[in-house]
Each structure stands twice: as C-alpha cells, then as structure tokens.
Enzyme design. Structure first.
Site, PDB file in Angstrom:
ATOM      1  N   HIS A  92      -7.010  -6.113   0.164  1.00 15.91           N
ATOM      2  CA  HIS A  92      -5.956  -5.102   0.190  1.00 15.91           C
ATOM      3  C   HIS A  92      -4.698  -5.522   0.960  1.00 15.91           C
ATOM      4  O   HIS A  92      -3.582  -5.348   0.474  1.00 15.91           O
ATOM      5  CB  HIS A  92      -6.518  -3.799   0.774  1.00 15.91           C
ATOM      6  CG  HIS A  92      -5.541  -2.676   0.775  1.00 15.91           C
ATOM      7  ND1 HIS A  92      -5.015  -2.150  -0.396  1.00 15.91           N
ATOM      8  CD2 HIS A  92      -4.981  -1.972   1.792  1.00 15.91           C
ATOM      9  CE1 HIS A  92      -4.170  -1.171  -0.084  1.00 15.91           C
ATOM     10  NE2 HIS A  92      -4.133  -1.045   1.230  1.00 15.91           N
TER      11      HIS A  92
ATOM     12  N   ASP B  53      -9.431  -5.699  -3.871  1.00 15.99           N
ATOM     13  CA  ASP B  53      -8.883  -4.602  -3.078  1.00 15.99           C
ATOM     14  C   ASP B  53      -9.898  -3.463  -3.078  1.00 15.99           C
ATOM     15  O   ASP B  53     -10.119  -2.845  -4.112  1.00 15.99           O
ATOM     16  CB  ASP B  53      -7.561  -4.152  -3.716  1.00 15.99           C
ATOM     17  CG  ASP B  53      -6.815  -3.140  -2.886  1.00 15.99           C
ATOM     18  OD1 ASP B  53      -7.457  -2.473  -2.066  1.00 15.99           O
ATOM     19  OD2 ASP B  53      -5.591  -3.019  -3.075  1.00 15.99           O
TER      20      ASP B  53
ATOM     21  N   SER C  55       0.829  -1.200   0.000  1.00  8.62           N
ATOM     22  CA  SER C  55       0.000   0.000   0.000  1.00  8.62           C
ATOM     23  C   SER C  55       0.870   1.259   0.000  1.00  8.62           C
ATOM     24  O   SER C  55       1.639   1.465  -0.932  1.00  8.62           O
ATOM     25  CB  SER C  55      -0.950  -0.057   1.200  1.00  8.62           C
ATOM     26  OG  SER C  55      -1.960   0.897   1.067  1.00  8.62           O
TER      27      SER C  55
END
Length: 246
Positions: free
Chosen positions: A222, A192, A93
């Site tokens: 995610h 995600d 991320s």
C-alpha cells in the site's frame, strides 16, 4: 525522548509545481523521497501535513476530512500565492482521493492517484489501521509496554466519528470522478491489503479524460512510495509529468 515529527515541506525548483499529498494516519515522510526526486529534476514540490497527523493519535480522532481538505486547499493556494500558475497533484491513498477531488474543484495540470481507495473495505479495517498507528506512535515515543497498554485501553474508548466521515468523502469523490478532464496516471500496488485494489480500475474507467493510464506495480504494498519499487514509481511519475502540457 524527543520525538522528531515530520512537517510540511517545500522544495523550490522551476515554474512547474507539484502538490504532494500523504495518506490517512501517514505524514509528509510518505512523499518526501518522491518530492526530492522531482525537485532534483526541476520541479517545485510542496507537501502539506494534515491536521491531527504526525502528532499523538489522541489528536487524530478530533480532526476529520473537512480539516484535511482545508489543509490540501491551503497547500494549493500557497503554491498559487508563490506565483506558480501550473500545478499538478500527486497523492498516496487518502492523498490520492484528495488529488482527484482537486481535479474537479480547481485547475490542475495532471493527477497521480497512488493506491487511492474508491470504496473502503470496511470501517473495521480502517479502525484496526488507526489502532495500529496509535500503538506504533506510542512505541516511537519510547513508552513502556505497560504504559502503552494502559493508554490504548483509554484510546479505544474514544468515538471514531472520523471513519464514517472518511467513507462519506470517498463515496462523494467516487461520484464525481467523471468530472475529471485533466490527464491522469493511476498508480496501484498489486499487494495492497489496505484498500480494495479494484479502486484503480474504477478511477481509470470513470475519469472523463482520454489522456489516462493505469500501471500496476507487482512487487509493492500500500505505501508504494516507500516500498521496493519506489524508484520505478518516482521515474514513472516524472515521465508522466514531463508529458503534460504545462
């Protein structure tokens, strides 16, 4: 109740080093299993923990991307100071965004952005993520529902300047992705819901290197490093690292 918070970690192995970078509102536990997996196969792994993370959420809002980038660079410099000349970067991320930034800032052998955003769905989505993190942290501390509600009311009054700064960081990195010449392996979860998954195609298409690949993980969300396909992710990241010109 004593809360055990995650800390930075270093798993010493061979000469090849990997900097492992966690996400926004995450902590080093997000990349610990990946670090163990790579370390068992000969890699040295180091994961810094960003300021304001793994601590009460009230501290998070007083830090921002500049602080976290400094933590990333300190992690890189730590590996250099320990004698590691060859370093790859692997991030989840926001950590993936930082891995890309490293790619055009310092010498990096290879880059693995995992579920890395190139644009944010909206500040509101991010804000809800912070509130959810804050609530969960307070539960983790063992506070009563009444106390949590009271503290959350106060927390919601806090200005979240961090979110705008985060959007600016992501926009800046996106503008520089075409300056990346290191081999890149883009990892993206199909399910995600935190980021716009088109980000994976943007990264893949815009990095300048010819040595690049993109893989979609059909069963994952995610936090792909902790999800049901994590073993496959570990294996794929390892195989990518093994092919690099160390």
């Amino acid at each position: 109740m004593k809360v055990v918070t995650p800390k930075p970690f270093t798993f010493k192995g061979g000469d090849k080093a990997v900097l492992l970078l966690h996400g926004f509102t995450g902590n080093t536990a997000d990349v610990r299993m990946l670090g163990r997996y790579l370390n068992e196969r000969g890699y040295t792994c180091h994961a810094p923990q960003y300021e304001g993370h793994g601590v009460p959420p009230e501290e998070l809002v007083h830090t921002g991307p500049e602080d976290w980038w400094k933590n990333v660079m300190d992690g890189y410099e730590y590996l250099k100071s320990e004698g590691y000349e060859s370093i790859a970067a692997c991030g989840l991320s926001l950590g993936g965004v930082f891995s890309l930034k490293l790619g055009y800032t310092v010498p990096i052998k290879g880059i693995v952005p995992m579920c890395a955003p190139m644009h944010i769905k909206s500040e509101e989505v991010m804000y809800q993520g912070v509130l959810s993190y804050a609530r969960n942290y307070k539960k983790f501390e063992g506070k009563s529902p009444e106390q949590i509600e009271e503290e959350m009311k106060e927390f919601e009054k806090t200005p979240m300047n961090t979110l705008k700064a985060l959007q600016d960081l992501i926009a800046d990195v996106r503008n520089n992705v075409d300056m990346i010449y290191s081999p890149t392996f883009v990892v993206q979860a199909r399910h995600d819901h935190m980021i716009n998954t088109e980000s994976a195609n943007i990264i893949y298409n815009e990095v300048e290197t010819d040595d690049k690949q993109l893989k979609w993980y059909e069963e994952s969300g995610h936090v792909i490093t902790l999800d049901k396909e994590r073993d496959l992710v570990h294996q794929d990241v390892y195989e990518f690292l093994e092919k690099l010109d160390w």
